[in-house]
Design a protein around this motif. Structure first.
Motif, PDB file in Angstrom:
ATOM      1  N   ALA A   1     -51.107  62.112  93.709  1.00  0.00           N
ATOM      2  CA  ALA A   1     -51.386  62.943  92.536  1.00  0.00           C
ATOM      3  C   ALA A   1     -50.516  64.193  92.541  1.00  0.00           C
ATOM      4  N   LYS A   2     -50.280  64.743  93.729  1.00  0.00           N
ATOM      5  CA  LYS A   2     -49.484  65.973  93.842  1.00  0.00           C
ATOM      6  C   LYS A   2     -48.013  65.725  93.572  1.00  0.00           C
ATOM      7  N   LYS A   3     -47.567  64.509  93.854  1.00  0.00           N
ATOM      8  CA  LYS A   3     -46.141  64.215  93.764  1.00  0.00           C
ATOM      9  C   LYS A   3     -45.619  64.206  92.329  1.00  0.00           C
ATOM     10  N   TYR A   4     -46.494  63.834  91.376  1.00  0.00           N
ATOM     11  CA  TYR A   4     -46.047  63.737  89.991  1.00  0.00           C
ATOM     12  C   TYR A   4     -46.885  64.609  89.070  1.00  0.00           C
ATOM     13  N   ASP A   5     -46.298  64.992  87.933  1.00  0.00           N
ATOM     14  CA  ASP A   5     -47.009  65.834  86.970  1.00  0.00           C
ATOM     15  C   ASP A   5     -47.932  65.029  86.085  1.00  0.00           C
ATOM     16  N   ALA A   6     -47.571  63.770  85.840  1.00  0.00           N
ATOM     17  CA  ALA A   6     -48.397  62.923  84.975  1.00  0.00           C
ATOM     18  C   ALA A   6     -48.136  61.456  85.289  1.00  0.00           C
ATOM     19  N   PHE A   7     -49.074  60.608  84.870  1.00  0.00           N
ATOM     20  CA  PHE A   7     -48.949  59.176  85.092  1.00  0.00           C
ATOM     21  C   PHE A   7     -49.144  58.415  83.802  1.00  0.00           C
ATOM     22  N   LEU A   8     -48.467  57.247  83.734  1.00  0.00           N
ATOM     23  CA  LEU A   8     -48.706  56.321  82.636  1.00  0.00           C
ATOM     24  C   LEU A   8     -49.025  54.991  83.288  1.00  0.00           C
ATOM     25  N   ALA A   9     -49.949  54.233  82.699  1.00  0.00           N
ATOM     26  CA  ALA A   9     -50.303  52.954  83.309  1.00  0.00           C
ATOM     27  C   ALA A   9     -50.345  51.845  82.271  1.00  0.00           C
TER      28      ALA A   9
END
Lengths: 375, 217
Positions: B104-112
């Protein structure tokens, strides 16, 4: 380079004119008549709840943190009593489903109270976070609901010291049962039990998520069943059914409506503020969704634009106009319907409690006529 | 242009912000934000002033989005140099809280992808929720890069208890035109949500992170 010129029009002029003439409006919308009205004074009526009987009791939660209770008999409103104990804003009020003399109120003062109509001087029980220690901040509540079994009480809180909680109480005693605090990261604006299943709860937040929980699981990780990402700030949630299928309606803070299957990856239907405005024949810049009520396998959407108040019927495949409440004079913030007694109650920012008598059976008839007419 | 804020005023204001920032160059990319002060509005009883809006130009170019994809989306991500993880990679985290937190810390946002998004609570537990980074849906109906740009261009604003609000709408390396467009769009959107529109606005300012506020209204 261009700046869109026309976008400013609706902001500058605040034009509240109808986008259709009176004849067209009358052919689209059924008249809905105001049969009674009472004023609570220069306050907003923020929440309304009523009992289900014909001569119902009505509780209104006001902007001064008090509640005024009325009785409605033969289309006449009589004020019963005022109930005041909370010292911060009221977030909701609900009548008990199994005792018409009891109602609940919740407040951002961190408490939920039960009141008995027969005892206006003080509340009967107060629920609060009994785990709070000296020096720790009270968690302001932002939503609450009572389970259909009338045993569980759940409340969502505002973001407090980095966490947003769902607090649980057993109504039969006042100690906090437990809480969830891992599933939301911003104010929890709605918590709603499934109308027939006290073990199923949904929560909505300004963190954009609708979470679905199975309360039978012993810990939060396992209880969290689904997360629906609305990609918008959740303002109001409703459970509704189409036949045996239960679904969720979501009104966002920007007056858009999303309809979700409980296992959906995205809404199966979306109506933007612009869509709604176009359907109620008003300017989108003033249009707001006052409330959504499940009604006969579809949704009764009460929508306003400044002082105009109109309703729409929304189902999976249809969007139809409903009623126009011609005598409305305020911005509506709360409402209640009872389809069996053909009752619509509205309350709003001018402090008026209005009683309307729509003939709900007429709604279906009208849609059928229009459908036949278009063939 | 709105009669409340003329086109010239808007350009002048944005210009001042950009000039001031160029005069005193910082060692990081300054964001540009609008500050809106309200009046005739009571947060205790008026409806919550909040929402999301998609801007025309991306205000946070450095934002990192990771795709949690099905086979097709993973291939597409690889081809477009977009960081991705497939179902197997997520299963390997074994719902370990520390690992999920690290992700979670590695990226600003996620898409799935649709197939994955429904499994997230079971695959990862509430870790992404806790980080405020639950993924948005990536469908096969739209282009991946377009959806990623949409995520990067969407801002959230939320007024809590005080009568002023700050929203980041750009950065100092944008052109004057781009900033003006973002500022204009944001202001119009915000005002359209207010009950009395411009009568609820007491003041408007534009500023860069380190610069002084420049009055717009």
């Amino acid at each position: 380079m261009e700046i869109e010129e026309n976008v400013d029009d609706f902001n500058d002029s605040c034009s509240d004119s109808d986008l259709a003439d009176i004849e067209e409006l009358n052919s689209l919308f059924l008249p809905c008549h105001n049969v009674s009205s009472q004023s609570v004074g220069p306050k907003y009526i923020l929440h309304i709840s009523a009992t289900n009987d014909t001569n119902c009791n009505i509780v209104t939660a006001l902007s001064d943190a008090s509640c005024d209770v009325f009785n409605l008999t033969e289309s006449q409103l009589h004020k019963l009593n005022k109930f005041q104990e909370h010292n911060q804003k009221l977030i909701d009020c609900k009548f008990s489903s199994d005792n018409r003399n009891l109602f609940f109120t919740g407040s951002s003062d961190g408490t939920i109270k039960i009141w008995d109509l027969r005892v206006p001087t003080e509340s009967v029980i107060t629920f609060k976070d009994t785990t709070l220690t000296e020096g720790s901040s009270v968690k302001p509540l932002s939503s609450f609901d009572v389970s259909p079994s009338n045993i569980l009480l759940a409340a969502g809180t505002e973001l407090t010291d980095g966490d947003a909680y769902i607090l649980f109480w057993d109504i039969r005693n006042t100690a906090l049962l437990g809480a969830y605090w891992e599933s939301h990261t911003d104010d929890i604006t709605q918590v709603k039990f499934h109308p027939n299943d006290s073990n199923k709860l949904i929560s909505g937040s300004t963190d954009k998520l609708i979470n679905i929980y199975n309360l039978l699981e012993s810990n939060e990780d396992d209880a969290l069943q689904e997360c629906l990402n609305t990609e918008a700030l959740v303002e109001e949630l409703q459970w509704f059914n189409v036949g045996k299928q239960w679904k969720i309606s979501c009104v966002t803070s920007t007056n858009d409506l999303q309809l979700w299957e409980t296992d959906g990856a995205e809404p199966y239907k979306c109506l933007s503020r612009v869509d709604i405005a176009s359907q109620i024949k008003k300017n989108p810049g003033n249009t707001y969704i006052a409330a959504i009520h499940p009604l006969r396998n579809s949704l009764f959407a009460l929508c306003g634009s400044n002082n105009s108040l109109r309703s729409l019927n929304i189902s999976t495949h249809d969007l139809n106009s409903g009623y126009q409440c011609l005598e409305n004079t305020q911005r509506v913030r709360s409402s209640w319907i009872n389809e069996h007694t053909n009752l619509l109650l509205t309350g709003g920012e001018k402090g008026k409690l209005d009683v309307w008598k729509p003939d709900f059976s007429q709604l279906n008839l009208k849609d059928l006529k229009r459908k036949n007419g278009s063939q | 242009m709105s009669s409340k804020v003329s086109r010239d005023t808007l350009y002048e204001c944005v210009n001042s912000v950009l000039t001031t920032s160029k005069d005193k160059k910082r060692n990081f990319l300054e964001t540009v934000e609008i500050q809106i002060g309200l009046k005739n509005y009571d947060p205790q009883k008026d409806k919550r002033f909040s929402g999301t809006v998609k801007l025309k130009h991306i205000p946070r170019p450095k934002m990192q989005v990771c795709v949690l994809g099905d086979q097709q989306h993973c291939d597409e991500a690889k081809a477009n140099n977009v960081p991705f993880m497939d179902v197997e990679a997520l299963k390997k985290l074994n719902k370990n809280k520390k690992l999920v937190k690290k992700l979670a810390k590695k990226y600003d946002a996620f898409l799935a992808s649709e197939a994955l998004i429904k499994q997230i609570p079971r695959l990862l537990g509430p870790g992404l929720n806790k980080a405020g980074k639950f993924p948005g849906l990536l469908s096969h109906q739209e282009s991946m890069t377009q959806k990623i740009d949409e995520v990067k261009a969407t801002i959230k604003f939320q007024m809590k208890k005080v009568l002023c609000l700050s929203v980041a709408v750009g950065h100092v390396d944008m052109t004057e035109d781009e900033l003006v467009q973002n500022v204009h769009l944001s202001i119009n959107f915000l005002v359209s949500l207010l009950k009395k529109h411009w009568q609820n606005v007491r003041s408007l300012h534009v500023k860069s992170s380190m610069g002084p506020p420049q009055r717009l209204y």
